[in-house]
Design a protein around this motif. Structure first.
Motif, short mmCIF file in Angstrom:
data_model
loop_
_atom_site.label_atom_id
_atom_site.label_comp_id
_atom_site.label_asym_id
_atom_site.label_seq_id
_atom_site.Cartn_x
_atom_site.Cartn_y
_atom_site.Cartn_z
N GLN A 119 72.50 5.16 2.93
CA GLN A 119 72.27 4.14 4.39
C GLN A 119 70.71 4.19 4.02
O GLN A 119 70.25 2.95 4.36
N LEU A 120 69.99 4.48 4.81
CA LEU A 120 68.55 5.10 5.14
C LEU A 120 67.25 4.84 3.64
O LEU A 120 66.45 4.61 4.09
N THR A 121 68.17 5.40 2.25
CA THR A 121 67.59 5.44 1.70
C THR A 121 66.77 3.93 1.00
O THR A 121 67.77 2.56 1.38
N GLY A 122 65.84 2.34 0.77
CA GLY A 122 64.90 2.42 0.49
C GLY A 122 63.42 1.31 1.37
O GLY A 122 63.42 2.61 1.75
N ASN A 123 63.41 0.20 1.26
CA ASN A 123 62.15 0.29 1.67
C ASN A 123 62.41 -0.83 2.78
O ASN A 123 62.96 -1.93 2.38
N TRP A 124 62.23 -0.60 3.97
CA TRP A 124 62.33 -1.26 4.82
C TRP A 124 61.35 -1.47 5.29
O TRP A 124 60.14 -0.77 5.43
N SER A 125 60.83 -2.84 6.18
CA SER A 125 59.45 -3.48 6.84
C SER A 125 59.51 -3.90 7.77
O SER A 125 61.16 -4.32 8.43
N VAL A 126 58.91 -3.56 9.45
CA VAL A 126 59.36 -3.45 10.72
C VAL A 126 59.22 -5.09 10.93
O VAL A 126 58.08 -5.82 10.93
N TYR A 127 60.23 -5.86 10.65
CA TYR A 127 60.09 -7.03 11.05
C TYR A 127 59.22 -7.78 12.61
O TYR A 127 59.18 -8.36 12.90
N ARG A 128 60.21 -6.82 13.65
CA ARG A 128 59.68 -7.08 15.33
C ARG A 128 60.05 -6.20 15.63
O ARG A 128 61.19 -4.73 15.15
N ARG A 129 59.76 -5.50 16.96
CA ARG A 129 59.59 -4.64 17.40
C ARG A 129 60.02 -4.77 19.17
O ARG A 129 59.58 -5.81 19.96
N GLY A 140 66.73 0.80 25.16
CA GLY A 140 66.20 0.46 26.37
C GLY A 140 65.01 1.09 26.24
O GLY A 140 64.45 1.17 27.35
N SER A 141 64.10 0.80 25.39
CA SER A 141 62.70 2.03 25.52
C SER A 141 62.16 0.74 24.13
O SER A 141 61.57 0.01 24.19
N LEU A 142 61.60 1.93 23.32
CA LEU A 142 61.14 0.55 22.14
C LEU A 142 62.49 0.70 21.08
O LEU A 142 63.41 1.51 20.49
N LEU A 143 62.85 -0.06 20.50
CA LEU A 143 63.44 -0.86 19.30
C LEU A 143 62.70 -1.34 18.33
O LEU A 143 62.15 -1.99 18.11
N TYR A 144 63.20 -0.93 16.79
CA TYR A 144 62.35 -0.92 15.26
C TYR A 144 63.39 -2.15 14.22
O TYR A 144 64.82 -1.73 14.80
N TYR A 145 63.33 -3.10 14.50
CA TYR A 145 64.11 -4.03 13.31
C TYR A 145 63.37 -4.32 12.15
O TYR A 145 62.29 -4.73 11.64
N SER A 146 63.66 -3.31 11.67
CA SER A 146 63.64 -3.94 9.78
C SER A 146 64.57 -4.29 8.73
O SER A 146 65.41 -4.04 9.00
N LYS A 147 63.98 -5.06 7.84
CA LYS A 147 64.93 -6.08 7.41
C LYS A 147 64.53 -4.61 5.56
O LYS A 147 63.52 -4.24 4.82
N ALA A 148 65.61 -5.09 4.72
CA ALA A 148 65.25 -4.75 3.63
C ALA A 148 64.41 -5.17 2.22
O ALA A 148 64.05 -6.88 2.28
#
Length: 267
Positions: free
Chosen positions: A167-177, A258-266
């Motif tokens: 599930q973690l394999t791939g190219n992930w680009s953080v589009y928001r934090r 509750g602190s810092l979240l990374y939202y990333s898309k494939a």
């Protein structure tokens, strides 16, 4: 009958002489009628409406294809087909005109001039005409615009999941934090791109991570290991211990709720 033969012989003689004169004529140059035709110039390969919006640099290579660290991230914001704002590393925004110039693949963006390598709906590749090829990605928000300014997603993200290495394999680009006040400071090293492409075990893999602190961006080799319900992303310089809250084919959400979240898309 003799007269007819004489006339035919005379006409044949005149025709042969005329042909001989054409072949043996000296000093005459052939006329190239194509010179009189107007040269047609190829039309522009690109149009400014393809560039509208925000673009941020995510990758930099030499012309030979060698990846290099990004220490002065390029940000381009095409506000209209005539107006652009640019930011390069620690420099302030520069406003100016933008245009496509002859031969149709030259992009003028304020004080910067690039050769356009390619452009799609999500990716822009530019040659700076000096040393590097810059890959930029279309985005709704620049990296520095997202911290603390976008509210948490409404979906339940309190309980982390235990992801599989697949599930973690791939190219992930953080589009928001999404960060609460005080969760980060100027010394925080933040992730903006994660590429996990080689599985090395049932719970381990390796790849590259692009991160930045202040306005310095680095692209580093990394290992990723699933430990209990956390993932460890480790480079020679930095280590992150993070929880995973969502892992689908299209989206990966990780960090600390509750602190810092990374939202990333494939990609």
């Amino acid at each position: 009958m003799k007269h007819i033969c004489f006339i035919s012989t005379a006409l044949l003689f005149i025709s042969l002489c005329s042909s001989a004169q054409k072949v043996k004529r000296k000093g005459a140059q052939p006329i190239d009628v194509s010179k009189n035709k107007q040269t047609q110039q190829p039309g522009p390969r690109y149009a400014m409406d393809q560039f509208l919006g925000k673009w941020q640099e995510v990758k930099r290579t030499t012309r030979k294809g060698t990846s290099v660290a990004i220490t002065d991230t390029i940000f381009l914001f095409f506000k209209s087909e005539q107006e652009v704002e640019t930011k390069d590393g620690t420099k302030t925004y520069m406003k100016g005109n933008c245009a496509i110039e002859d031969p149709g693949n030259i992009l003028v963006a304020a004080a910067d001039i690039y050769t356009i390598v390619s452009v799609s709906k999500t990716t822009l590749v530019l040659d700076d005409q000096e040393a590097f090829i810059h890959t930029l990605q279309k985005t709704d928000f620049f990296w520095h615009e997202t911290l603390g300014k976008i509210p948490m997603e409404q979906e339940q993200l309190d309980n982390p999941i235990v992801p599989t290495i697949e599930q973690l394999t791939g190219n992930w680009s953080v589009y928001r934090r999404a960060a609460k006040p005080g969760a980060t400071d100027e010394n925080s090293v933040l992730i903006k791109y994660l590429k996990i492409d080689t599985i090395t075990g049932s719970k381990s893999a390796k790849g590259i991570v692009t991160c930045y602190r202040k306005d310095k961006t680095e692209t580093l080799a990394c290992t990723l290991v699933i430990t209990d319900n956390q993932i460890e992303i480790k480079t020679d310089s930095y280590t992150w211990m993070l929880f995973v809250y969502k892992a689908t084919k299209k989206e990966l959400i990780f960090g600390h709720a509750g602190s810092l979240l990374y939202y990333s898309k494939a990609l």
